[in-house]
Design a protein around this motif. Structure first.
Motif, short mmCIF file in Angstrom:
data_model
loop_
_atom_site.label_atom_id
_atom_site.label_comp_id
_atom_site.label_asym_id
_atom_site.label_seq_id
_atom_site.Cartn_x
_atom_site.Cartn_y
_atom_site.Cartn_z
N ALA A 14 0.84 -1.03 -0.02
CA ALA A 14 -0.57 -0.04 0.05
C ALA A 14 1.03 1.03 0.03
CB ALA A 14 -0.95 0.18 1.47
N VAL A 15 1.79 1.29 0.55
CA VAL A 15 2.95 2.12 0.68
C VAL A 15 3.96 2.48 -1.09
CG1 VAL A 15 5.04 2.82 1.41
CG2 VAL A 15 3.38 2.35 3.39
N GLU A 16 4.29 1.67 -0.94
CA GLU A 16 4.56 1.83 -2.56
C GLU A 16 3.68 1.94 -4.05
OE1 GLU A 16 6.18 -2.87 -2.99
OE2 GLU A 16 7.31 -2.22 -2.61
N PHE A 17 2.58 1.42 -3.22
CA PHE A 17 1.37 2.21 -4.22
C PHE A 17 1.23 3.81 -3.80
CE2 PHE A 17 -2.74 3.08 -5.54
CZ PHE A 17 -2.98 2.80 -6.75
N ALA A 18 1.24 3.98 -2.93
CA ALA A 18 1.01 5.57 -3.02
C ALA A 18 2.42 6.25 -3.52
CB ALA A 18 0.47 5.64 -1.48
N LEU A 19 3.44 5.77 -3.18
CA LEU A 19 4.52 6.23 -3.51
C LEU A 19 4.26 6.32 -5.14
CD1 LEU A 19 6.95 5.15 -1.09
CD2 LEU A 19 6.45 7.36 -1.31
N LEU A 20 3.88 5.42 -5.80
CA LEU A 20 4.10 5.13 -8.13
C LEU A 20 2.91 6.06 -7.88
CD1 LEU A 20 5.98 2.19 -7.43
CD2 LEU A 20 6.83 3.90 -7.54
N ALA A 21 1.43 5.94 -7.40
CA ALA A 21 0.78 6.48 -8.00
C ALA A 21 0.83 7.93 -8.80
CB ALA A 21 -0.46 6.31 -6.93
N PRO A 22 0.85 8.68 -7.80
CA PRO A 22 1.06 10.00 -8.76
C PRO A 22 1.82 9.94 -10.32
CG PRO A 22 1.22 10.22 -6.21
CD PRO A 22 1.31 8.83 -6.55
N VAL A 23 3.35 9.19 -9.96
CA VAL A 23 4.00 9.09 -11.21
C VAL A 23 2.84 8.40 -12.08
CG1 VAL A 23 5.88 8.09 -11.99
CG2 VAL A 23 5.58 8.83 -9.87
N LEU A 24 2.74 7.09 -11.65
CA LEU A 24 2.01 6.46 -13.16
C LEU A 24 0.03 6.90 -13.63
CD1 LEU A 24 1.89 2.77 -11.38
CD2 LEU A 24 3.01 3.34 -13.06
N ILE A 25 -0.07 7.48 -12.44
CA ILE A 25 -1.00 8.89 -13.36
C ILE A 25 -0.91 9.50 -14.24
CG2 ILE A 25 -3.22 10.82 -12.93
CD1 ILE A 25 -3.28 8.20 -10.22
N THR A 26 0.12 10.40 -13.81
CA THR A 26 0.89 11.45 -14.83
C THR A 26 1.35 10.79 -15.97
OG1 THR A 26 1.35 12.51 -12.95
CG2 THR A 26 2.44 13.19 -15.04
N MET A 27 1.95 9.91 -16.17
CA MET A 27 2.63 9.07 -17.03
C MET A 27 0.87 8.59 -18.23
SD MET A 27 5.08 6.55 -16.04
CE MET A 27 5.60 5.57 -17.48
N LEU A 28 -0.33 8.29 -17.01
CA LEU A 28 -1.42 7.59 -18.47
C LEU A 28 -2.23 8.43 -18.87
CD1 LEU A 28 -3.21 5.24 -18.59
CD2 LEU A 28 -4.26 5.67 -16.69
N LEU A 29 -1.92 9.93 -17.97
CA LEU A 29 -2.58 11.48 -18.59
C LEU A 29 -1.89 11.95 -19.68
CD1 LEU A 29 -3.54 13.33 -15.73
CD2 LEU A 29 -5.42 11.84 -17.58
N GLY A 30 -0.21 12.06 -20.25
CA GLY A 30 0.59 11.84 -20.57
C GLY A 30 0.70 11.49 -22.33
N LEU A 31 0.61 9.99 -21.59
CA LEU A 31 -0.23 9.02 -23.26
C LEU A 31 -1.31 9.68 -23.73
CD1 LEU A 31 1.83 5.90 -21.86
CD2 LEU A 31 2.42 7.21 -23.59
N THR A 32 -2.25 10.44 -23.11
CA THR A 32 -3.43 10.23 -23.64
C THR A 32 -3.22 11.81 -23.89
OG1 THR A 32 -4.62 9.39 -21.73
CG2 THR A 32 -5.92 10.64 -22.63
N GLU A 33 -2.62 12.29 -24.17
CA GLU A 33 -2.64 14.10 -24.33
C GLU A 33 -1.62 13.57 -26.18
OE1 GLU A 33 -2.94 17.62 -25.54
OE2 GLU A 33 -3.87 16.92 -23.32
N VAL A 34 -0.78 12.60 -25.63
CA VAL A 34 0.21 12.68 -26.82
C VAL A 34 -0.59 11.44 -28.06
CG1 VAL A 34 2.33 10.59 -27.70
CG2 VAL A 34 2.41 12.35 -25.83
N GLY A 35 -1.38 10.23 -27.59
CA GLY A 35 -2.29 9.59 -28.28
C GLY A 35 -3.34 10.91 -29.24
N ARG A 36 -3.86 11.32 -28.43
CA ARG A 36 -4.74 12.31 -28.13
C ARG A 36 -4.10 13.71 -30.08
NH1 ARG A 36 -6.23 18.26 -27.04
NH2 ARG A 36 -8.60 18.12 -27.60
N TYR A 37 -3.38 13.75 -29.16
CA TYR A 37 -2.11 14.78 -30.05
C TYR A 37 -1.71 13.79 -32.37
CZ TYR A 37 1.43 17.79 -32.84
OH TYR A 37 1.70 19.23 -33.89
N ILE A 38 -1.62 12.87 -31.99
CA ILE A 38 -1.56 11.89 -33.07
C ILE A 38 -2.75 11.84 -34.21
CG2 ILE A 38 -0.92 10.07 -33.34
CD1 ILE A 38 1.24 9.59 -31.60
N TYR A 39 -3.75 11.45 -32.91
CA TYR A 39 -5.64 11.47 -33.96
C TYR A 39 -5.26 12.13 -34.54
CZ TYR A 39 -9.58 10.44 -34.47
OH TYR A 39 -10.85 10.02 -35.13
#
Length: 195
Positions: A30-55
């Motif tokens: 749970a502690v590891e997830f709490a530390l990594l969740a913001p990084v993973l969410i930011t990466m997911l949102l960044g990939l969404t933005e890149v995909g939107r731009y390519i589209y």
């Protein structure tokens, strides 16, 4: 002596509880997830933005290609037909917002004779965005790529599509103007003038 045993017994549970707490591994994930969740969410949102731009880029490339091909198939270029074509652009841009964010410039470039410079015979602009064509103004010399072979007495239809892109998520990416150009050779006539 009895007193010492009692105080020793009382001290042991506190010390033992702290040690047991430090040795436990139940909440590590749970502690590891709490530390990594913001990084993973930011990466997911960044990939969404890149995909939107390519589209969006793919949409703009398709629109430029389709517009130049449709005009190149016509026998005569009419301003009313071009305006009708421009009015279809919001549908072609879906799911992206079109109002005031896009422009299409269709230009007819003619080379009167072999060795003559390419000139802009006609031009029509549509959409809500104010842009200047990179090809040139009507009546002036056309700025076309040097490797674009246009024989004397022939023409080419140039379609330029512009879109003001704004990043959708996070605001990390700067707004920019996406631009695409497509060239097509007229098939039925020279398309040297617009009616």
């Amino acid at each position: 002596m009895t007193r010492n045993r009692t105080s020793a017994r009382r001290a042991t549970p506190c010390r033992g509880g702290a040690l047991r707490f430090l040795r436990r591994r139940d909440g590590v994930s749970a502690v590891e997830f709490a530390l990594l969740a913001p990084v993973l969410i930011t990466m997911l949102l960044g990939l969404t933005e890149v995909g939107r731009y390519i589209y969006l880029r793919l949409k703009i490339v398709n629109i430029a290609s389709n517009v130049s091909e449709v005009i190149a198939r016509a026998e005569v270029v009419r301003a009313t037909e071009l305006d009708s074509l421009f009015s279809a652009m919001p549908v072609m841009l879906r799911p992206f917002e079109a109002g005031g964010r896009f422009a299409v410039v269709v230009t007819g470039v003619v080379i009167p004779a072999a060795g003559d410079p390419a000139t802009v015979a006609w031009q029509r602009t549509g959409g809500g965005l104010t842009v200047a064509s990179a090809v040139g103004a009507p009546g002036g010399e056309a700025d076309v790529p040097a490797d674009l072979a246009i024989p004397g007495g022939e023409a080419v239809v140039v379609a330029e599509v512009f879109y003001d892109y704004e990043a959708w998520l996070l605001g990390f990416a700067a707004s920019q103007q996406v631009r695409e150009t497509a060239f097509a050779r007229p098939r039925r006539s020279a398309l040297g003038a617009m009616e």
